[in-house]
Design an enzyme around this catalytic site. Structure first.
Site, PDB file in Angstrom:
ATOM      1  N   LYS A 154       0.815  -0.948   0.287  1.00  0.00           N
ATOM      2  CA  LYS A 154      -0.087   0.019   0.206  1.00  0.00           C
ATOM      3  C   LYS A 154       0.252   1.457  -0.089  1.00  0.00           C
ATOM      4  CE  LYS A 154      -3.873   1.703   2.107  1.00  0.00           C
ATOM      5  NZ  LYS A 154      -4.824   1.504   1.088  1.00  0.00           N
TER       6      LYS A 154
HETATM    7  N1  PMP Z   1      -8.168  -2.259  -2.492  1.00  0.00           N
HETATM    8  C1  PMP Z   1      -7.598  -0.788  -3.011  1.00  0.00           C
HETATM    9  C2  PMP Z   1      -6.576  -0.592  -3.540  1.00  0.00           C
HETATM   10  C3  PMP Z   1      -7.254  -0.339  -2.035  1.00  0.00           C
HETATM   11  O1  PMP Z   1      -6.923   0.883  -0.854  1.00  0.00           O
HETATM   12  C4  PMP Z   1      -7.559  -0.849  -0.041  1.00  0.00           C
HETATM   13  C5  PMP Z   1      -8.563  -0.723   1.194  1.00  0.00           C
HETATM   14  N2  PMP Z   1      -7.173  -0.536   1.334  1.00  0.00           N
HETATM   15  C6  PMP Z   1      -9.189  -2.319  -0.235  1.00  0.00           C
HETATM   16  C7  PMP Z   1      -8.543  -3.105  -1.801  1.00  0.00           C
HETATM   17  C8  PMP Z   1      -9.236  -2.798   0.766  1.00  0.00           C
HETATM   18  O2  PMP Z   1      -8.223  -3.271   1.524  1.00  0.00           O
HETATM   19  P1  PMP Z   1      -8.425  -3.494   2.942  1.00  0.00           P
HETATM   20  O3  PMP Z   1     -10.060  -4.446   2.906  1.00  0.00           O
HETATM   21  O4  PMP Z   1      -7.198  -4.101   3.616  1.00  0.00           O
HETATM   22  O5  PMP Z   1      -9.141  -2.034   3.313  1.00  0.00           O
END
Ligand code: PMP
Length: 296
Positions: A154
């Site tokens: 991320k």
């Molecule tokens: N895909 C992307 C591109 C994201 O930014 C997020 C948010 N973090 C998610 C999926 C979902 O991830 P999570 O469930 O860990 O928040």
């Protein structure tokens, strides 16, 4: 919107007023997107304020930094404690917590010398509204090539892609963008993962071109408990338009039902869908309540 005169954030070992906190304009992160972050939520639960999946989020932050070579010196437990302190200092329960790891002034492309950590939090309501279903469109913006970026990290710079996809979707009158991978398979939304339901089975794209969502994993755990079959499988948007229902999932979005894809409405009413059952179970889980009464 994110802070008032009284808001306290954590910055490099200290709790400081958000309005007094400073970052250098010559930082590598600001210029090149070379930084990492997380999006976490806390909820007022029956057992007090709880950060949902705190360990998983801070472990992912460490992993993101590691994957792109940013030295993050904080331990997971330390960062969790700081986050609880921030919530307490700002009297927050239902909140969004944003840790950001950013790099020192450096206009070259060489490894960072110093790394800063900030953790902020603010009150956060649901992303899409409780009963509001999402109108999705297939985006012209593809997911980045996993051979050129660490797709499972991320990292700040990756989000130019998501901003472009979201802007395009809104300009075209939709709520959210569904992005495809380089081969035209469904990957994920700008900030959430995607599931579709077909003949009582859920399908979601496998890891490889998506952020490994913590909510996606939670959904799979819920499905295991509730005996709902989930398959990780590549599928094209044309296949998805014939699905019975679909939903997005992410920390911010939680479980959000999808009304339509490119204007084509899914045939199953949301209240009868598997996604709706999972939405209810997820709500219980984040609020520390049992969801044994959620019957499939
Ligand atoms: N895909 C992307 C591109 C994201 O930014 C997020 C948010 N973090 C998610 C999926 C979902 O991830 P999570 O469930 O860990 O928040």
């Amino acid at each position: 919107m994110y802070y008032t005169d009284d808001t306290v954030i954590f910055l490099d070992g200290q709790y400081v007023k958000a309005r007094d906190a400073k970052a250098d304009l010559f930082g590598q992160t600001l210029h090149y997107g070379y930084g990492a972050f997380e999006g976490i939520r806390s909820y007022r639960t029956v057992n007090g304020t709880k950060i949902f999946k705190a360990t998983e989020h801070f472990e992912r932050l460490k992993k993101s930094c590691e994957l792109v070579g940013i030295p993050l010196r904080y331990q997971v437990n330390e960062m969790i404690q700081i986050s609880y302190d921030i919530l307490e200092k700002n009297k927050l329960s239902n909140a969004y917590i944003r840790p950001l790891v950013f790099c020192s002034p450096n206009m070259t492309l060489s490894a960072p010398k110093e790394v800063s950590v900030m953790i902020a939090a603010w009150e956060w309501a649901r992303y899409f509204g409780i009963d509001q279903l999402v109108k999705l469109c297939v985006s012209s913006v593809q997911r980045p090539n996993p051979k050129s970026v660490k797709i499972e990290a991320k990292v700040c710079g990756h989000y130019v892609n998501s901003v472009m996809a979201t802007m395009e979707a809104k300009e075209r009158g939709f709520d959210e963008a569904l992005m495809l991978d380089m081969d035209g398979f469904v990957a994920e939304c700008s900030g959430a993962n995607i599931f579709m339901e077909k003949d009582n089975v859920l399908y979601t794209p496998p890891l490889g071109n998506i952020l490994p969502g913590i909510t996606r994993k939670t959904v799979m755990e819920i499905c295991r408990e509730l005996d709902i079959q989930v398959k990780e499988k590549l599928f094209k948007p044309e296949e998805m338009t014939t699905a019975d229902s679909a939903f997005l999932c992410g920390t911010a979005a939680e479980i959000a039902g999808v009304e339509s894809l490119d204007g084509q409405v899914f045939k199953k009413p949301w209240r009868n869908s598997l996604g709706c059952i999972i939405q209810e179970a997820y709500k219980c889980l984040v609020l520390d309540k049992s969801y044994s009464y959620v019957i499939v």
